[in-house]
Write a protein that holds these residues in place. Sequence first.
Motif, short mmCIF file in Angstrom:
data_model
loop_
_atom_site.label_atom_id
_atom_site.label_comp_id
_atom_site.label_asym_id
_atom_site.label_seq_id
_atom_site.Cartn_x
_atom_site.Cartn_y
_atom_site.Cartn_z
N THR A 173 0.85 -1.19 0.00
CA THR A 173 0.00 0.00 0.00
C THR A 173 0.89 1.24 0.00
O THR A 173 2.11 1.13 0.11
N ALA A 174 0.26 2.39 -0.10
CA ALA A 174 1.01 3.64 -0.07
C ALA A 174 1.66 3.87 1.28
O ALA A 174 2.60 4.67 1.41
N LYS A 175 1.17 3.18 2.31
CA LYS A 175 1.69 3.37 3.66
C LYS A 175 2.73 2.33 4.07
O LYS A 175 3.46 2.53 5.04
N GLY A 176 2.78 1.19 3.35
CA GLY A 176 3.74 0.17 3.74
C GLY A 176 3.44 -1.17 3.09
O GLY A 176 2.63 -1.26 2.15
N VAL A 177 4.06 -2.23 3.60
CA VAL A 177 3.90 -3.56 3.04
C VAL A 177 3.51 -4.56 4.13
O VAL A 177 3.96 -4.47 5.27
N GLN A 178 2.63 -5.47 3.74
CA GLN A 178 2.20 -6.54 4.64
C GLN A 178 3.04 -7.78 4.33
O GLN A 178 3.12 -8.22 3.19
N LEU A 179 3.67 -8.34 5.35
CA LEU A 179 4.49 -9.53 5.17
C LEU A 179 3.68 -10.78 5.46
O LEU A 179 2.65 -10.73 6.14
N ASP A 180 4.16 -11.91 4.94
CA ASP A 180 3.40 -13.15 5.12
C ASP A 180 3.47 -13.70 6.53
O ASP A 180 2.76 -14.65 6.87
N ASP A 181 4.32 -13.12 7.39
CA ASP A 181 4.37 -13.55 8.79
C ASP A 181 3.44 -12.72 9.67
O ASP A 181 3.43 -12.86 10.90
N GLY A 182 2.66 -11.84 9.04
CA GLY A 182 1.68 -11.03 9.76
C GLY A 182 2.14 -9.63 10.10
O GLY A 182 1.33 -8.78 10.49
N GLU A 183 3.42 -9.32 9.94
CA GLU A 183 3.92 -7.99 10.28
C GLU A 183 3.61 -6.99 9.16
O GLU A 183 3.71 -7.30 7.98
N PHE A 184 3.24 -5.78 9.58
CA PHE A 184 3.06 -4.69 8.62
C PHE A 184 4.22 -3.71 8.81
O PHE A 184 4.44 -3.19 9.91
N VAL A 185 4.97 -3.48 7.74
CA VAL A 185 6.13 -2.59 7.80
C VAL A 185 5.76 -1.26 7.16
O VAL A 185 5.44 -1.21 5.96
N GLU A 186 5.78 -0.21 7.95
CA GLU A 186 5.48 1.12 7.40
C GLU A 186 6.68 1.64 6.63
O GLU A 186 7.79 1.71 7.16
N THR A 187 6.46 1.96 5.37
CA THR A 187 7.54 2.44 4.50
C THR A 187 6.95 3.22 3.35
O THR A 187 5.77 3.04 3.00
N ARG A 188 7.76 4.07 2.74
CA ARG A 188 7.36 4.78 1.53
C ARG A 188 8.18 4.30 0.33
O ARG A 188 8.06 4.84 -0.76
#
Length: 469
Positions: A272-287
């Motif tokens: 997404t524009a706010k970050g990436v969702q990983l397959d282990d459940g973590e959401f990493v906020e990034t641009r």
Amino acid sequence: MRAHGAVRAAHRARAAHRARGASRPSGAGGPGRPRVVVVGAGFAGFQAARTLSRQVGDEAEIVVLNPTDYFLYLPLLPQVAAGILEPRRVTVSLPGSLPRVRLVLGEADHIDMAERLVRYTGPEGVPGELTYDRLVLAVGSVNKLLPIPGVAECAHGLRGLPEALYLRDHVTRQIELAATGDRAEHAARTTFVVVGAGYTGTEVAAQGKLFTDALVRGQPGAERGPAPRWLLLDVAPRILPELDHRLSDTADHVLRGRGVDVRTGTSVTEATAKGVQLDDGEFVETRTLVWCVGVRPDPLVSEVGLAVERGRLLVDARLNVPGHPEVFACGDAAAVPDLTTPGAYTPMTAQHATRQGRVAAHNVAASLGHGEARAYAHHDLGFVVDLGGVKAAANPLGVPLSGPLAAAVTRGYHLAAMPGNRIRVAADWILDTVLPRQSVQLGLVRSYTVPLDTASPELGRVPGGPRKE
């Protein structure tokens, strides 16, 4: 090589009109002179054109069809993105380096083997046609896309000079904007995610970490914020999975020691524009999401209508297309039998593409009465991975190296492999060791002009009448 839908439809209509009385071209290059058309000027196409021009001289007209007027040395793009090399250093002028070759600017849209015709669209949207007596298909590859939501919209690859320039500006901009944002925004803007831990992804993460650390040190009050965070993700159990374990371990050790968060066995499920969702459940906020998961053959190859192997045109050991003795294919566009491993095909690497281009040229020349045709056989000279600074991993002739010696071998290999600009590249490397990098945004490339899906129609193409050559 891509086509605008309207242009392609118009081409097909004209082809149907001509088909009733069309005959095969003979002497397309003029009276007594056959024409050889090389489609693409990457590693394979460039070498094919250069070798062929030296072997046949003026006895054949050699035409290169390519979207740009330069050959691009792809392995050094991460250094352009990291501000080490200036953009023109990794380009070699086609007119300047191929004096006996005619350059036609354009992207191939369709290959008509019955009529021996290549249809293309020029840089200003005007379609054209090239007849041929011999054809060398060396269209290369494009970014490999996966059906992951948001990736095509939010990620950027590193397959061309515009992408490298955009990434350089984008990373610089994120560091500068982070200095004026709140804590959460600062963390998101200084987090950089690279997906794919092959050659390109590993070098981008390694060079990028050094680049952003230097940018942050130049910001007022930098000591108050956390260091930039780089994540390198891959579904494979280790980085550089195609290399020997020792080289993979060397690169992994360097990256982790530099502060890169290396995560193997991990993938992205959504961007997404706010970050990436990983397959282990973590959401990493990034641009910043850099997509380096690999490449796939240019879609033009599959549209030719001949047998393919995973999108690559099947050829014999002499790089000839079965059933079409006048057509040759090499590089990433061709599935070339690996004579050292029966039943396998050579991998899509610059080493193979360069050598296949030379063999294709030799065999085209043989088909025109110059020499004897030969099969393609290749023995690896080894691999090199530049990790920035005095760090690298290399195995020249199978000897694993690391540290400063590997760095020297790696840069020596690149200088030897480049067909031009060696002094300028070496000068930039020397200057980078003694002077700080210029951390300014040039603003030459906008995000929408470098879509990840490089197989989509180009922006701004305008259908027009054909121009036959």
